[in-house]
Design an enzyme around this catalytic site. Structure first.
Site, PDB file in Angstrom:
ATOM      1  N   ASP A 145       0.817  -1.567   0.044  1.00 40.85           N
ATOM      2  CA  ASP A 145      -0.075   0.060   0.088  1.00 40.85           C
ATOM      3  C   ASP A 145       0.749   1.221   0.101  1.00 40.85           C
ATOM      4  O   ASP A 145       2.118   1.034   0.557  1.00 40.85           O
ATOM      5  CB  ASP A 145      -1.097  -0.108   1.259  1.00 40.85           C
ATOM      6  CG  ASP A 145       0.512  -0.180   2.344  1.00 40.85           C
ATOM      7  OD1 ASP A 145       0.750  -0.772   2.968  1.00 40.85           O
ATOM      8  OD2 ASP A 145      -0.414   1.227   3.317  1.00 40.85           O
ATOM      9  N   GLU A 146       0.415   2.194  -0.126  1.00 43.21           N
ATOM     10  CA  GLU A 146       0.757   3.785  -0.520  1.00 43.21           C
ATOM     11  C   GLU A 146       2.265   4.008  -0.465  1.00 43.21           C
ATOM     12  O   GLU A 146       2.822   4.442  -0.535  1.00 43.21           O
ATOM     13  CB  GLU A 146       1.064   4.025   1.583  1.00 43.21           C
ATOM     14  CG  GLU A 146      -0.897   4.333   1.740  1.00 43.21           C
ATOM     15  CD  GLU A 146      -1.014   4.717   3.374  1.00 43.21           C
ATOM     16  OE1 GLU A 146      -1.791   5.210   3.459  1.00 43.21           O
ATOM     17  OE2 GLU A 146      -0.098   4.549   4.445  1.00 43.21           O
TER      18      GLU A 146
END
EC number: 3.2.1.52
Length: 761
Positions: A337-338
């Site tokens: 993620d991210e």
């Protein structure tokens, strides 16, 4: 997970609270500290959590005392479970039961019965001479033991009577998980074991260990010693060296402890983003190859593993080799993620990788990265799990998707054929006042689009605890009793909240006996409001307590409050300035982090402040303009109610000193938190006036602002007059940084600036 957007559209995973969905299996419990001795209960309390599917009362009672024998099948795991039961009864109630093969007399018999369907299903039959615990598999047999333990009242007793009954039970979902982030704040092994005891007691069968983060690498990797020598530690703003890690011996110890308690431990090794700690240890793994520090602030950081370099994958594969050897679970979570793509965009090797692989953009490059790691893990017999960003750019159906961004990624994963786990409705770092016990209990996490058609792909749910502002001191106030509601939601459903609350009352006694610092059901442990009384010329503290028996202990010299420090319940009045520290205590132990307030006296204290531009309605202090002259300095949380903010546009902030006063300087405090779109101003100008209409510029200061600096910090620029003078009015002109620059996730949008106390000398 981190802040990655502006403060008015909060983008943290724990803020996003809309979701759905589920996953797989696991086991666990032990060494609870027995409460004070109590008389034997006449009737067993039907207080099992999670609530069993079927409960049929019988006639008579079974007398449990030290004359009872425990019988078990001859396989090793069944005998291990029987021994766990014996030790638990000794620890919890002071009853030592014998282990034997006698079939006569009063016995508790553990029995494997293939006719009971389901790996985790079990049956309990209580009759006057015999208690029979039956299951098709040892996993179910262990849950039967945990339910039997819950049928017994807390306290030591020479004899306990169990009401005759039959219980038939099985879970709705095979994956009932809790994730603990130890990257932001390290959690000691003893703390983790205590949580495993509790997870197991409530039949939560999966513990996901978030072992690597930007702010800390927590697992020993023998091939790469600098991961823990460098990456496990950070230097805090006050100069402290903070951190810690788990040796491989400790990892094995925790995994075995969990196995004995029916819990599967899944490691999470973040990639390609949230890798700052690893890159601080080995900067050659980044695209820029430049040294960086282990971050001390939260957010999304630009430096990630370089996808164009083969050395990156050599490193990750060697790391995973050691990880999979430590964790027998069939799954490895890689985060995913991210992961900002700016470094890949400027990296020649990453761009060459895209051309060589025929990839159209950096999202597809991340998908290629994930698939390569997925293939490597598959070769080790492991299934990859990742946050739902791993869907972006394409994903094979064999990976398991953990959903946190809402219904659309969940539906997309289900259409793609992926199995899913739902996390976002159960983010336990959300305050109890935001995610109440009842709200969590009633959440139907598998009611979104596509769930009914793809029910078999919904494996279960997970309740993560991210630890930006969580340490062992306050973690349990966020975990409990909400994890009990989560356990029942995922095991038996969420249809009987009133019944759950009734049963929960009994469990509070158990949690108290085990010294679990559980939080309130729908309120924060303690919240404070510090205000200035300009008439009495003092500061007043108002405390809102989540428990009536909570005491707020305090100090005024900056030292940490203890249980012997002075305390108050609701209101405290203070006259002298200083550093006030407040700590909530309950049952003689700290229930939350200390809250510090710096109280300062200066010429502008209690004076009227006016603005030329209205402050942002969400960030305008406790009482509009009062926070800029109340002598209470704001902390590093932009949403703590003490900051005043503007979103774009220059502002003039004027102070009326009431009469001509000799002044020499003015300083103000500004917050920098670029990941949340908060930047200090570009420049400041200080002017004075005798009538509030005609102004004379006296001092100017240009600020060197780096919008790419993601550190969270407070700047205190000081504008000194060329020489002291007398003035009644002072005006600070604040020149906004303006639009966020190219390369920032919010490029083109106006930045925020957050201002605190105007200290006038």
């Amino acid at each position: 997970m981190a802040v990655g957007t502006n403060p008015d559209r909060v983008g943290m995973r724990f803020r996003l609270a809309t979701l759905l969905l589920p996953l797989l299996l696991a086991p666990g419990w032990a060494r609870a500290q027995a409460p004070a001795a109590q008389p034997a209960a006449a009737t067993a309390s039907a207080s099992v959590i999670p609530q069993p599917r079927r409960w049929q009362p019988g006639e008579g009672v079974f007398a449990l005392d030290s004359g009872v024998s425990v019988l078990a099948p001859r396989d090793a795991r069944s005998r291990e479970i029987a021994e766990f039961l014996r030790r638990s009864l000794a620890d919890d109630h002071g009853l030592w039961l014998t282990a034997g093969d006698a079939r006569t007399g009063r016995v508790i018999e553990l029995r494997l019965d293939a006719a009971i369907g389901g790996d985790e299903a079990y049956r309990i039959e209580i009759a006057p001479q015999r208690v029979t615990l039956s299951a098709a598999q040892p996993r179910g047999l262990f849950w039967a033991v945990q339910s039997l333990r819950q049928l017994l009242p807390p306290g030591r007793a020479a004899r306990i009577e169990l009401a005759a009954a039959r219980i038939d039970d099985a879970p709705r979902y095979g994956y009932r998980g809790h994730m603990l982030d130890v990257g932001r704040h390290f959690m000691p092994v003893d703390f983790i074991k205590k949580q495993l005891d509790l997870l197991s007691y409530y039949k939560i069968n999966t513990f996901r260990w978030h072992l690597t983060e930007d702010q800390g690498w927590r697992i020993e990797i023998k091939r790469y010693p600098k991961l823990t020598q460098v990456g496990a530690w950070r230097t805090e703003a006050d100069g402290r060296r903070y951190g810690g890690y788990y040796s491989q011996t400790q990892i094995r110890e925790v995994v075995e402890y969990a196995r004995q308690r029916n819990i599967m431990v899944i490691p999470e090794i973040e990639m390609p983003g949230h890798a700052s700690a690893a890159l601080a240890a080995y900067p050659e793994l980044s695209c820029r190859k430049q040294p960086i520090e282990v971050p001390t602030s939260w957010g999304v950081f630009e430096d990630i593993y370089c996808a164009g370099d083969e050395s990156t994958f050599e490193f990750l594969q060697h790391v995973l080799d050691e990880v999979v050897a430590l964790f027998p679970a069939p799954y490895v979570h890689i985060g995913g993620d991210e992961a900002p793509k700016a470094r890949w965009q400027e990296s020649a090797s990453s761009q060459q990788r895209m051309r060589a692989e025929g990839l159209k953009n950096e999202d597809e490059l991340q998908a290629w990265f994930v698939r390569r790691i997925q293939r490597y893990l598959a070769g080790k017999g492991k299934t990859l799990i990742g946050w739902d960003e791993i869907l972006d750019g394409g994903l094979g159906r064999d990976a398991i998707v953990e959903v946190w961004r809402g219904e659309e990624p969940a539906a997309r994963a289900l259409r793609n054929g992926n199995r899913i786990v739902v996390a976002s409705p159960f983010y336990l770092d959300r305050a109890n006042s935001d995610l109440s016990l009842e709200k969590l209990y009633r959440t139907d996490f598998a009611a979104g689009p596509g769930f009914a058609e793809h029910a078999a792909q919904v494996l279960g749910a997970e309740a993560p605890l991210w630890t930006e502002r969580v340490t062992p001191r306050n973690a349990e106030t966020l975990l409990y009793p909400r994890l009990l509601a989560f356990a029942e939601n995922t095991w038996s459903g969420s249809g009987d909240y009133a019944g759950f609350q009734h049963r929960l009352g009994e469990h509070y006694r158990r949690l108290d006996a085990w010294q679990v610092s559980y939080g309130p059901e729908s309120a924060d442990v303690a919240s404070y409001r510090v205000e200035r009384d300009p008439v009495k010329r003092l500061w007043r503290v108002h405390a809102q307590r989540g428990f009536d028996d909570l005491r707020i202990h305090y100090t005024t010299d900056g030292n940490e409050p203890s249980a012997t420090s002075p305390w108050f319940a609701d209101t405290l009045e203070l006259i002298p300035p200083g550093t006030l520290k407040l700590t909530a205590f309950r049952h003689g132990r700290a229930y939350a982090h200390s809250r510090a307030y710096t109280l300062v006296s200066h010429l502008g204290l209690d004076r009227a402040v006016s603005y030329s531009l209205p402050a942002h309605p969400r960030y305008r202090g406790n009482a509009d303009t009062a926070t800029l002259s109340d002598g209470v300095l704001a902390g590093d949380d932009h949403a703590d109610g003490r900051w005043t903010a503007w979103n774009g546009g220059d502002a003039d902030v004027s102070v009326d000193l009431g009469a001509p006063t000799r002044v020499s300087a003015l300083s103000a405090r500004f917050l920098q938190q670029a990941g949340s779109w908060i930047l200090p101003p570009r420049a400041l100008q200080l002017s004075t006036s005798d009538d509030g209409k005609h102004w004379t510029p006296r001092a100017e200061l240009a600020l060197d602002v780096d919008a790419a600096d993601l550190r969270q910090r407070i700047l205190t620029p000081r504008l000194a007059l060329p020489q002291p003078l007398r003035a009644r009015y002072l005006r600070l002109h604040i020149q906004s940084y303006g639009a966020l620059p190219t390369g920032h996730p919010g490029a083109g949008s106006p930045s925020f600036y957050f201002v605190d106390e105007l200290v006038i000398e």
